[in-house]
Design a protein around this motif. Structure first.
Motif, PDB file in Angstrom:
ATOM      1  N   ALA A 579      15.812 -23.456   7.866  1.00 12.77           N
ATOM      2  CA  ALA A 579      16.973 -23.703   7.002  1.00 12.77           C
ATOM      3  C   ALA A 579      18.232 -23.135   7.627  1.00 12.77           C
ATOM      4  N   ALA A 580      18.123 -21.963   8.268  1.00 18.76           N
ATOM      5  CA  ALA A 580      19.295 -21.379   8.926  1.00 18.76           C
ATOM      6  C   ALA A 580      19.764 -22.249  10.086  1.00 18.76           C
ATOM      7  N   ASP A 582      19.402 -25.543  10.331  1.00 16.86           N
ATOM      8  CA  ASP A 582      20.055 -26.709   9.731  1.00 16.86           C
ATOM      9  C   ASP A 582      21.466 -26.365   9.248  1.00 16.86           C
ATOM     10  N   ALA A 583      21.613 -25.206   8.601  1.00 16.18           N
ATOM     11  CA  ALA A 583      22.923 -24.814   8.086  1.00 16.18           C
ATOM     12  C   ALA A 583      23.918 -24.602   9.221  1.00 16.18           C
ATOM     13  N   ASP A 586      24.988 -27.987  10.595  1.00 16.54           N
ATOM     14  CA  ASP A 586      25.957 -28.617   9.704  1.00 16.54           C
ATOM     15  C   ASP A 586      27.342 -28.003   9.883  1.00 16.54           C
ATOM     16  N   THR A 595      33.825 -24.186   6.445  1.00 13.33           N
ATOM     17  CA  THR A 595      32.522 -24.579   5.917  1.00 13.33           C
ATOM     18  C   THR A 595      31.641 -23.358   5.703  1.00 13.33           C
ATOM     19  N   ARG A 597      28.743 -20.739   5.696  1.00 19.60           N
ATOM     20  CA  ARG A 597      27.646 -20.531   6.642  1.00 19.60           C
ATOM     21  C   ARG A 597      26.678 -19.521   6.050  1.00 19.60           C
ATOM     22  N   THR A 598      25.398 -19.826   6.146  1.00 19.57           N
ATOM     23  CA  THR A 598      24.413 -18.884   5.640  1.00 19.57           C
ATOM     24  C   THR A 598      24.286 -17.708   6.594  1.00 19.57           C
ATOM     25  N   GLN A 620      26.802 -17.598  14.673  1.00 21.24           N
ATOM     26  CA  GLN A 620      27.595 -17.614  13.440  1.00 21.24           C
ATOM     27  C   GLN A 620      28.815 -16.711  13.556  1.00 21.24           C
TER      28      GLN A 620
END
Length: 626
Positions: A579-580, A582-583, A586, A595, A597-598, A620
């Protein structure tokens, strides 16, 4: 003063960089026999205009005549030649009708260019020959222009098939053998570099060699004549599969980072010699398994020895769907198509306002300048102007020395031989191509074209330099960020396959190759962006791609550890990491820097996943700072 403080910026140093490579003697011979005889035959037959177009076809074919197997050469030369012929068929609009035509073709060719090097070359020839067909006064119908152009390209392709080294004629699959052997050689070099600063560059060279070999065998299957024996093809496919398994284990060794004994690389080097000779490697080094990665590597060496001894290789399934590269409808395709259309259209309008004769030179120059394949924009502009100036001066000197009918033929014989060497630097390539084109138009009866070339080139350089740095046309997030996002998504698919224990060893290998291929494309785009002349702060894309490569390496190490007894990570940890990824993909794919960000934690039940999350945090932090 420290040395780093005296180093010029990349955008200023890039125009001086020179590619190093062996002298391509076979390509030089093909170039010398390509354009000259065609032009000479056309002049002798009283059809110099047909000779000009045939010479242009051979010229572009010579530029695309790169090293590789015979089938790869047919693809690299043939597909762009079809694009050029289509451009000559379309380029019938005269005067101001050329503006909407080139606007449309520019949008299409720019978008198609992002799909790969062959598509990029085909799109460039489509655009350039559309402008040439509309602006060059030629007393030939469209179909005859296209036929002459294809004749020139076909002639050089025929020379490539006929004029090959004697060793190449000893074996029908010699090119494919060399490609597979190069994988084992690159693997040995990568093993020697483990634990040194050259480890990651060596791994990237290994990935490139594996991709080239895989492409060579895929093209062989695609273009194979019916009824040909498949025994040797199956043998090469099995040896390439063995090389891929060794590559996976070597990436795990790279991730561990410990220096390896010299004997480790002996096995791959013997395997490379066996592939080139078409025989067996003999005795391979005895295993010494003290870590999961070393155990995996030793087992892969044993499996490779069995494959070379004649054991059946696993059947290769069709390539998994949905793993294609950047496509024309992507943000990168739309952004590049818009940039090409704006620059070419502006150049066409200015050219038609200034003069109606030879107006095609401005949009043609803009089409070459706007292509990122030839380097960063500022570097392209500097080298294009310098190369054109040198080509015009050489043309004037040659014409002044002897103004005779045979002189253009002798000139293109010489320049044809120089094109393969000139490809190492854009300025030198531009000089050789300019001299060649001026010889063509001189043979066709136009001896007044040279004086305006330099002024038109300077004007096109100014237009592209201005338009290419407009905010919406110089958006690296669309151009580079989309490729980085695509690489991260490919890596996520690969990691997800590893963590979920999905069946299919060959499917995993295809996913791994797809991830590393996308990472190589992202790095190439990032290196180009790093040398651009920017007007403000931008994201450090090279550090982003380096982090993404380390994530893929960690995923490979995780696969090797799981396969050799390590426990599979728990599903919550696996979902957290995927999931990280994918985030983050994106976020890189978005034009909005705000946007969300996780920020996942770096605590899982697997050391490898913790390393992946650490790299995610670093990327990140870079994107947030930008």
């Amino acid at each position: 003063m420290p040395r780093s403080a005296r180093r010029p910026p990349d955008w200023l140093a890039h125009p001086l960089r020179w590619q190093r490579a062996p002298v391509p003697w076979p390509a030089m011979l093909r170039g010398a026999l390509g354009m000259g005889p065609l032009l000479g035959a056309a002049i002798a037959a009283g059809r110099p205009e047909a000779g000009l177009l045939a010479g242009l076809g051979a010229l572009f074919a010579g530029i695309n005549d790169r090293p590789g197997t015979g089938r790869a050469g047919a693809l690299q030369i043939g597909v762009p030649a079809l694009g050029g012929a289509l451009g000559l068929l379309l380029g019938v609009a005269a005067g101001w009708w050329a503006v909407p035509l080139l606007l449309t073709v520019g949008l299409l060719s720019g978008a198609v260019s992002v799909a790969g090097p062959v598509c990029s070359a085909a799109a460039l020839q489509l655009l350039v020959l559309t402008a040439v067909g509309g602006g060059m006064a030629l007393d030939l119908p469209g179909w005859a222009r296209a036929a002459a152009f294809l004749t020139g390209a076909g002639w050089l392709l025929l020379l490539r098939l006929l004029l090959r080294r004697p060793a190449l004629r000893l074996h029908r699959h010699h090119g494919e053998r060399l490609a597979v052997a190069a994988v084992f050689d690159a693997l040995a070099d990568a093993l020697d570099a483990v634990g040194t600063p050259g480890a990651e560059p060596a791994r990237r060279r290994l990935t490139a060699a594996l991709d080239r070999a895989d492409q060579a065998l895929r093209l062989h299957r695609l273009l194979r004549l019916p009824g040909r024996a498949r025994t040797e093809e199956a043998e090469l496919a099995g040896r390439l599969a063995a090389a891929a398994a060794l590559c996976e284990a070597s990436v795990a060794l790279l991730w561990e980072g410990a220096r390896l004994p010299v004997r480790i690389s002996t096995g791959p080097r013997r395997l490379a010699e066996a592939v080139r000779a078409g025989g067996n490697p003999g005795a391979l080094p005895a295993p010494l398994s003290d870590t999961p990665a070393r155990t995996a590597f030793d087992r892969a060496v044993l499996d490779a020895g069995l494959v070379f001894a004649g054991a059946p290789a696993p059947t290769r399934p069709p390539a998994p769907k949905g793993l294609g590269g950047v496509h024309p409808a992507s943000p990168a395709g739309r952004e590049y198509g818009f940039r090409v259309a704006v620059c070419v259209t502006m150049s066409t309008v200015v050219a038609l306002l200034l003069h109606t004769e030879h107006w095609y030179w401005l949009p043609v120059t803009a089409a070459f300048l706007v292509k990122p394949d030839f380097g960063p924009l500022f570097s392209r502009v500097v080298n294009r102007f310098a190369g054109t100036a040198l080509g015009v001066l050489l043309s004037a000197a040659v014409t002044a020395a002897a103004d005779r009918t045979w002189l253009p033929v002798a000139t293109v014989v010489l320049t044809g031989a120089l094109i393969p060497v000139a490809a190492r630097h854009f300025a030198l390539q531009t000089a050789v191509v300019t001299l060649t084109v001026l010889a063509f138009v001189s043979a066709a009866g136009d001896r007044q074209a040279a004086p305006s070339r330099l002024a038109d080139t300077a004007l096109a350089c100014a237009i592209v330099l201005l338009a290419g740095h407009l905010p919406r046309l110089a958006d690296t997030r669309a151009r580079v960020g989309h490729r980085c996002a695509h690489a991260l998504r490919s890596t996520r698919r690969y990691l997800d396959h590893v963590l979920t224990g999905a069946p299919g060893q060959q499917h995993r290998a295809d996913l791994r190759r797809s991830a590393y291929r996308a990472l190589a494309e992202a790095r190439a785009a990032a290196e180009g962006a790093a040398a651009e002349l920017t007007t403000g702060p931008d994201l450090d894309w090279l550090r982003v791609t380096t982090g993404a490569e380390r994530i893929a390496d960690a995923a490979t190490a995780c696969a090797v550890r799981i396969e050799h007894g390590s426990p599979r990570p728990g599903r919550p940890a696996a979902r957290q990491v995927t999931a990280a990824l994918d985030a983050l993909a994106d976020a890189l794919d978005s034009r909005d820097p705000a946007t969300p960000r996780t920020a996942p934690t770096t605590s899982t039940d697997c050391r490898t996943l913790d390393d992946i999350l650490t790299e995610l945090h670093r990327i990140q932090a870079l994107t947030s700072a930008a």
